[in-house]
Scaffold this active site. Structure first.
Site, PDB file in Angstrom:
ATOM      1  N   SER A 183     -16.423  32.353 -38.652  1.00 51.30           N
ATOM      2  CA  SER A 183     -15.167  31.953 -38.935  1.00 51.30           C
ATOM      3  C   SER A 183     -14.422  31.180 -37.689  1.00 51.30           C
ATOM      4  CB  SER A 183     -14.056  32.687 -39.768  1.00 51.30           C
ATOM      5  OG  SER A 183     -13.822  33.899 -38.694  1.00 51.30           O
ATOM      6  N   HIS A 211     -16.863  32.430 -46.044  1.00 46.95           N
ATOM      7  CA  HIS A 211     -16.530  31.058 -45.689  1.00 46.95           C
ATOM      8  C   HIS A 211     -17.615  29.750 -45.911  1.00 46.95           C
ATOM      9  CE1 HIS A 211     -12.797  31.273 -43.203  1.00 46.95           C
ATOM     10  NE2 HIS A 211     -13.444  32.384 -42.767  1.00 46.95           N
ATOM     11  N   LYS A 242     -11.048  32.123 -51.197  1.00 45.59           N
ATOM     12  CA  LYS A 242     -11.147  30.878 -50.151  1.00 45.59           C
ATOM     13  C   LYS A 242     -11.443  29.583 -51.084  1.00 45.59           C
ATOM     14  CE  LYS A 242     -11.723  33.258 -46.033  1.00 45.59           C
ATOM     15  NZ  LYS A 242     -12.229  34.663 -45.743  1.00 45.59           N
TER      16      LYS A 242
END
Ligand SMILES: *Cc1c(COP(=O)(O)O)cnc(C)c1O
Length: 396
Positions: A183, A211, A242
């Site tokens: 990240s 992610h 997310k």
């Protein structure tokens, strides 16, 4: 009694403050999206959310959440093995498994819980867990809860990974664990090499796609798609918090027996509520949308490439990235904070990171691109970076 502890707490808080590490949170007073209001400011453009596909305020997603709340209510008030969940939870688990091309999946209220509950039931004292040094905090905590022998290799360092695998040959099972996208840099785990080593040294592979899911790969199915390894890793964890709408919820996707055993023994699943019906309704709609069309993902890729190209042409130093995370390298901690504050004044909301979140002298501003950004908004962001970069001598 509290008096003694209160003094200690006050001293701890002061030492955090004195070290310049006190985290102050901003308040957003609008829905999450490309344009938001923060701390009573004018509208600012948001470049620091995990809203990769722009689904956080998508009308179809909101309507699906409302419809499910109307038909199935607000909450579950239930632990699954004691009083059950709804049929729609099972539908969502199947949709998630299908998205990643594995047998089955199991839902948690967060990916933090998925990672917290995946190691202890599967790996015991006779096993080995081999983990990338930059893995997410929830993986580190999850590994701590298992009695397995622990090995750690430097970020994406295949030589070190191979040494760990050699050392771990005496153990019963070995599992290599990695984030799909890291990240802070936006780099992708070298999953092709990891899987080749796993085969050679008889290890399982687990990837946290938090992610990377919705972002990486030809249609956004994550790093397993990027490396043509769909269905070939043993365990995938990920979040609904997310790219997939950003509500909440986590999951483990894996081979059937693994999921079956997790349902029997994974503690954050067994002793915790499940995600509420509106989240299930919204998530089902998200996976339906992503199955219908690759438009959002294609737009995200286009936006990311455009922004990266413009920023590089302007003279900024951007870390190589295969995700929607772009690290604008500034190296100096103070500069990263001053520039982020100046950018906010220019209507661009970004976050500066410095030690200990990133290595010493590696301070940066992290930009997260979204499919929700328009071309004009990306241009506005680049223009602000150029103006503030010149002001601070980062650009000539
Ligand atoms: C964000 C993140 C998590 C935590 O996800 P939640 O669902 O918000 O708990 C776990 N792992 C990685 C790699 C993440 O980036």
């Amino acid at each position: 009694m509290y008096g003694k502890m209160q003094n200690w707490l006050a001293a701890e808080l002061k030492s955090i403050e004195d070290a310049g590490l006190y985290k102050r949170e901003r308040l957003i007073t609008t829905a999450q999206g490309a344009q938001i209001k923060v701390n009573g400011t004018q509208d600012v453009l948001n470049f620091c959310a995990n809203n990769y596909l722009g689904l956080s305020d998508n009308p179809r997603v909101i309507a699906a959440a409302k419809a499910m709340m109307d038909s199935r209510g607000y909450g579950m008030s239930s632990v699954r093995f004691i009083c059950g969940t709804q049929d729609r939870h099972r539908d969502l688990e199947k949709a998630i498994a299908n998205y990643f091309g594995l047998d089955d999946s199991i839902l948690y209220v967060a990916c933090f819980d998925a990672n917290g509950g995946v190691f202890e039931p599967l790996f015991g004292a006779e096993d080995a867990i081999i983990s990338d040094a930059l893995n997410h905090a929830s993986i580190i905590d999850g590994v701590r809860l298992s009695k397995a022998k622990r090995y750690r290799y430097a970020n994406a360092n295949m030589e070190e990974l191979e040494n760990c695998l050699k050392e771990a040959q005496a153990q019963r099972f070995r599992v290599i664990v990695t984030d799909g996208v890291f990240s802070m840099d936006g780099n992708v785990a070298p999953l092709d090499k990891i899987c080749a080593l796993a085969k050679r040294y008889d290890a399982l592979v687990m990837v946290d796609e938090s992610h990377s899911a919705g972002v990486v790969g030809k249609t956004g199915r994550g790093v397993t798609e990027l490396y043509n390894l769909r269905g070939e890793v043993d365990i995938i964890t990920g979040t609904l918090g997310k790219a997939f709408g950003g509500g909440c919820g986590g999951f483990t996707v894996a081979r059937q027996e693994i999921v079956d055993l997790l349902r029997q023994r994974s503690r954050p699943y067994l002793f915790s509520n499940s995600v509420p019906p509106p989240v299930v309704g919204a998530s089902l709609e998200v996976f339906k949308m992503l199955g219908e069309s690759n438009e959002l993902h294609a737009h995200l890729m286009e936006n990311t490439a455009y922004f990266q190209e413009k920023m590089t042409a302007a003279g900024f130093d951007i870390k190589p990235s295969q995700s929607a995370i772009l690290a604008v390298m500034l190296y100096d901690a103070k500069l990263s904070q001053v520039m982020a504050a100046d950018l906010l004044d220019e209507g661009i909301y970004v976050t500066g990171f410095y030690y200990p979140v990133v290595p010493k002298d590696q301070a940066r501003i992290r930009v997260q691109v979204s499919a929700a950004h328009t071309r004009a908004q990306l241009d506005q962001c680049v223009a602000a970076f150029v103006k503030i970069g010149r002001k601070h001598g980062v650009l000539k």
